[in-house]
Design a protein around this motif. Structure first.
Motif, PDB file in Angstrom:
ATOM      1  N   ILE A  38       0.836  -1.204   0.000  1.00 39.29           N
ATOM      2  CA  ILE A  38       0.000   0.000   0.000  1.00 39.29           C
ATOM      3  C   ILE A  38       0.867   1.250   0.000  1.00 39.29           C
ATOM      4  O   ILE A  38       0.640   2.191  -0.784  1.00 39.29           O
ATOM      5  N   PHE A  39       1.864   1.286   0.873  1.00 43.52           N
ATOM      6  CA  PHE A  39       2.731   2.468   0.944  1.00 43.52           C
ATOM      7  C   PHE A  39       3.609   2.585  -0.303  1.00 43.52           C
ATOM      8  O   PHE A  39       3.924   3.705  -0.742  1.00 43.52           O
ATOM      9  N   ALA A  40       4.004   1.455  -0.879  1.00 40.56           N
ATOM     10  CA  ALA A  40       4.776   1.507  -2.123  1.00 40.56           C
ATOM     11  C   ALA A  40       3.936   2.094  -3.250  1.00 40.56           C
ATOM     12  O   ALA A  40       4.436   2.872  -4.082  1.00 40.56           O
ATOM     13  N   ASP A  41       2.653   1.755  -3.277  1.00 44.84           N
ATOM     14  CA  ASP A  41       1.774   2.329  -4.292  1.00 44.84           C
ATOM     15  C   ASP A  41       1.602   3.827  -4.076  1.00 44.84           C
ATOM     16  O   ASP A  41       1.571   4.603  -5.046  1.00 44.84           O
ATOM     17  N   LEU A  42       1.514   4.242  -2.814  1.00 42.24           N
ATOM     18  CA  LEU A  42       1.403   5.681  -2.529  1.00 42.24           C
ATOM     19  C   LEU A  42       2.651   6.429  -3.001  1.00 42.24           C
ATOM     20  O   LEU A  42       2.556   7.539  -3.538  1.00 42.24           O
ATOM     21  N   ALA A  43       3.800   5.817  -2.796  1.00 44.94           N
ATOM     22  CA  ALA A  43       5.056   6.497  -3.125  1.00 44.94           C
ATOM     23  C   ALA A  43       5.415   6.404  -4.605  1.00 44.94           C
ATOM     24  O   ALA A  43       5.903   7.383  -5.191  1.00 44.94           O
ATOM     25  N   GLU A  53      -7.358   7.307  -1.993  1.00 45.31           N
ATOM     26  CA  GLU A  53      -8.546   6.463  -2.147  1.00 45.31           C
ATOM     27  C   GLU A  53      -8.181   4.990  -2.263  1.00 45.31           C
ATOM     28  O   GLU A  53      -8.796   4.124  -1.617  1.00 45.31           O
ATOM     29  N   TYR A  54      -7.187   4.680  -3.094  1.00 42.57           N
ATOM     30  CA  TYR A  54      -6.770   3.289  -3.255  1.00 42.57           C
ATOM     31  C   TYR A  54      -6.260   2.725  -1.928  1.00 42.57           C
ATOM     32  O   TYR A  54      -6.625   1.612  -1.529  1.00 42.57           O
ATOM     33  N   ALA A  55      -5.401   3.485  -1.238  1.00 42.13           N
ATOM     34  CA  ALA A  55      -4.860   3.033   0.046  1.00 42.13           C
ATOM     35  C   ALA A  55      -5.977   2.847   1.066  1.00 42.13           C
ATOM     36  O   ALA A  55      -5.959   1.894   1.866  1.00 42.13           O
ATOM     37  N   LEU A  56      -6.969   3.734   1.037  1.00 41.10           N
ATOM     38  CA  LEU A  56      -8.096   3.636   1.952  1.00 41.10           C
ATOM     39  C   LEU A  56      -8.858   2.328   1.737  1.00 41.10           C
ATOM     40  O   LEU A  56      -9.143   1.587   2.685  1.00 41.10           O
ATOM     41  N   HIS A  57      -9.178   2.033   0.490  1.00 36.78           N
ATOM     42  CA  HIS A  57      -9.951   0.827   0.202  1.00 36.78           C
ATOM     43  C   HIS A  57      -9.138  -0.440   0.454  1.00 36.78           C
ATOM     44  O   HIS A  57      -9.660  -1.423   1.005  1.00 36.78           O
ATOM     45  N   GLU A  58      -7.869  -0.434   0.055  1.00 37.02           N
ATOM     46  CA  GLU A  58      -7.045  -1.620   0.245  1.00 37.02           C
ATOM     47  C   GLU A  58      -6.834  -1.935   1.725  1.00 37.02           C
ATOM     48  O   GLU A  58      -6.919  -3.102   2.141  1.00 37.02           O
ATOM     49  N   SER A  59      -6.574  -0.911   2.525  1.00 39.39           N
ATOM     50  CA  SER A  59      -6.380  -1.148   3.958  1.00 39.39           C
ATOM     51  C   SER A  59      -7.661  -1.693   4.585  1.00 39.39           C
ATOM     52  O   SER A  59      -7.619  -2.582   5.440  1.00 39.39           O
ATOM     53  N   TYR A  99      -4.358  -2.490  11.005  1.00 41.92           N
ATOM     54  CA  TYR A  99      -4.860  -2.129   9.676  1.00 41.92           C
ATOM     55  C   TYR A  99      -6.124  -1.284   9.774  1.00 41.92           C
ATOM     56  O   TYR A  99      -6.362  -0.426   8.918  1.00 41.92           O
ATOM     57  N   ALA A 100      -6.930  -1.508  10.808  1.00 39.58           N
ATOM     58  CA  ALA A 100      -8.122  -0.680  10.999  1.00 39.58           C
ATOM     59  C   ALA A 100      -7.729   0.755  11.341  1.00 39.58           C
ATOM     60  O   ALA A 100      -8.336   1.722  10.842  1.00 39.58           O
ATOM     61  N   LEU A 101      -6.718   0.920  12.192  1.00 38.02           N
ATOM     62  CA  LEU A 101      -6.232   2.269  12.511  1.00 38.02           C
ATOM     63  C   LEU A 101      -5.609   2.922  11.284  1.00 38.02           C
ATOM     64  O   LEU A 101      -5.765   4.133  11.060  1.00 38.02           O
ATOM     65  N   GLY A 105      -6.670   6.300   9.443  1.00 38.66           N
ATOM     66  CA  GLY A 105      -5.674   7.317   9.132  1.00 38.66           C
ATOM     67  C   GLY A 105      -5.729   7.750   7.678  1.00 38.66           C
ATOM     68  O   GLY A 105      -5.630   8.944   7.366  1.00 38.66           O
ATOM     69  N   PHE A 106      -5.921   6.794   6.763  1.00 35.40           N
ATOM     70  CA  PHE A 106      -6.037   7.137   5.345  1.00 35.40           C
ATOM     71  C   PHE A 106      -7.309   7.948   5.072  1.00 35.40           C
ATOM     72  O   PHE A 106      -7.315   8.831   4.212  1.00 35.40           O
ATOM     73  N   TYR A 107      -8.363   7.641   5.813  1.00 31.34           N
ATOM     74  CA  TYR A 107      -9.591   8.430   5.644  1.00 31.34           C
ATOM     75  C   TYR A 107      -9.370   9.871   6.097  1.00 31.34           C
ATOM     76  O   TYR A 107      -9.792  10.823   5.422  1.00 31.34           O
ATOM     77  N   ALA A 108      -8.672  10.047   7.227  1.00 36.11           N
ATOM     78  CA  ALA A 108      -8.357  11.398   7.705  1.00 36.11           C
ATOM     79  C   ALA A 108      -7.462  12.116   6.706  1.00 36.11           C
ATOM     80  O   ALA A 108      -7.631  13.317   6.447  1.00 36.11           O
ATOM     81  N   ALA A 109      -6.503  11.397   6.124  1.00 35.55           N
ATOM     82  CA  ALA A 109      -5.623  12.003   5.120  1.00 35.55           C
ATOM     83  C   ALA A 109      -6.414  12.423   3.887  1.00 35.55           C
ATOM     84  O   ALA A 109      -6.159  13.486   3.298  1.00 35.55           O
ATOM     85  N   GLN A 110      -7.376  11.598   3.488  1.00 38.11           N
ATOM     86  CA  GLN A 110      -8.195  11.941   2.331  1.00 38.11           C
ATOM     87  C   GLN A 110      -9.021  13.201   2.579  1.00 38.11           C
ATOM     88  O   GLN A 110      -9.320  13.958   1.643  1.00 38.11           O
TER      89      GLN A 110
END
Length: 290
Positions: A38-43, A53-59, A99-101, A105-110
């Motif tokens: 997930i983080f590799a995809d973000l970077a 969005e992708y990181a949010l759904h995948e997590s 993973y839930a946290l 966190g990804f939702y807050a970032a979005q």
């Protein structure tokens, strides 16, 4: 060197004697792999209009997957007669919370870290409320997952950790609601949850889940219930004709529907006791070296 003097003897990849456990080490590494991806995809991944969005759904998907994996440990320990499997259950359970946290966190970032908006959305949007309720349950389980808590709480620890089943239901409802029209994966996850719950019901009913016929019965019932869940969702929540979706279960040439996958997976599990017996029989036939 004694077990007490081994460095990191209380590390997740060691057993209670402080010795390296290959099983625990493999599971420990494996639990990190989705997060790394997930983080590799973000970077390094493609640019998207909504970068998180992708990181949010995948997590979120991995929360459900690892939750189901944690629920599978107890029945599979009996099915496989592999007691060491229980040693990784806590590790997997803690990863569900992590993973839930991460998902939150990804939702807050979005939402650009507008925590007030995040809080209001959780209150106002029912699927977020349900997801947050599941997170609170996971926090309660994570906070009491240590040996000291187990000893202090006694029987209450077991009662508290039965919340896992309710948390599973909440997580699946959250998954369905955010998926909207295409609920193929949520339905599959729900079907696997039903399959795991059928093993528990069978155990409560004093049926031996180490017998293939019991597992095959669970697979058949769970597949039927999975088809029912999918039919009900499309009937109540979408404009797609549910009858067509139901009939698609019998058209495996086009696509394999979740109910069919549950039947296949349950059928494979039903074969495991037979394979274990065959392996044991062959092992006993091996000549003993003088």
């Amino acid at each position: 060197m004694t077990a007490a003097s081994i460095p990191f003897r209380h590390a997740p990849w060691t057993d209670r004697k402080g010795q390296l456990s290959p099983l625990r080490l493999v599971v420990f590494i494996g639990l990190f792999l989705p997060a790394i991806a997930i983080f590799a995809d973000l970077a390094f991944g493609p640019m998207r209009p909504e970068p998180f969005e992708y990181a949010l759904h995948e997590s979120g998907k991995w929360v459900v997957r690892f939750l189901l994996l944690s629920l599978a440990i107890t029945p599979f320990r009996r099915i496989l007669a592999w007691n060491r499997l229980i040693g990784v259950r806590r590790m997997i359970g803690v990863s569900v919370l992590c993973y839930a946290l991460l998902h939150l966190g990804f939702y807050a970032a979005q939402e650009n870290w507008h925590l007030g908006k995040v809080a209001s959305e959780i209150v106002l949007r029912i699927y977020l409320t349900i997801g947050f309720a599941a997170l609170l349950g996971l926090i309660a389980l994570g906070a009491t997952s240590f040996d000291a808590a187990v000893r202090k709480m006694g029987r209450n620890w077991t009662l508290l950790h039965r919340l896992t089943y309710g948390i599973g239901v909440l997580a699946l409802i959250h998954f369905f609601l955010q998926a909207k029209s295409d609920v193929t994966e949520p339905t599959l996850m729900a079907g696997l949850f039903i399959l795991l719950m059928s093993y528990r019901v069978a155990s409560i009913a004093k049926l031996d889940i180490s017998r293939s016929w019991v597992l095959a019965l669970c697979a058949a019932i769970s597949a039927a219930l999975t088809a029912g869940v999918e039919y009900t969702w499309y009937a109540l929540a979408t404009g797609i004709p549910p009858k067509l979706v139901f009939l698609a279960n019998f058209d495996v040439e086009t696509a394999i529907r979740p109910a069919v996958w549950v039947a296949i997976i349950g059928g494979v599990v039903a074969l495991l006791p037979l394979l274990r017996l065959l392996y044991t029989g062959f092992a006993q036939l091996r000549p003993v070296k003088a």
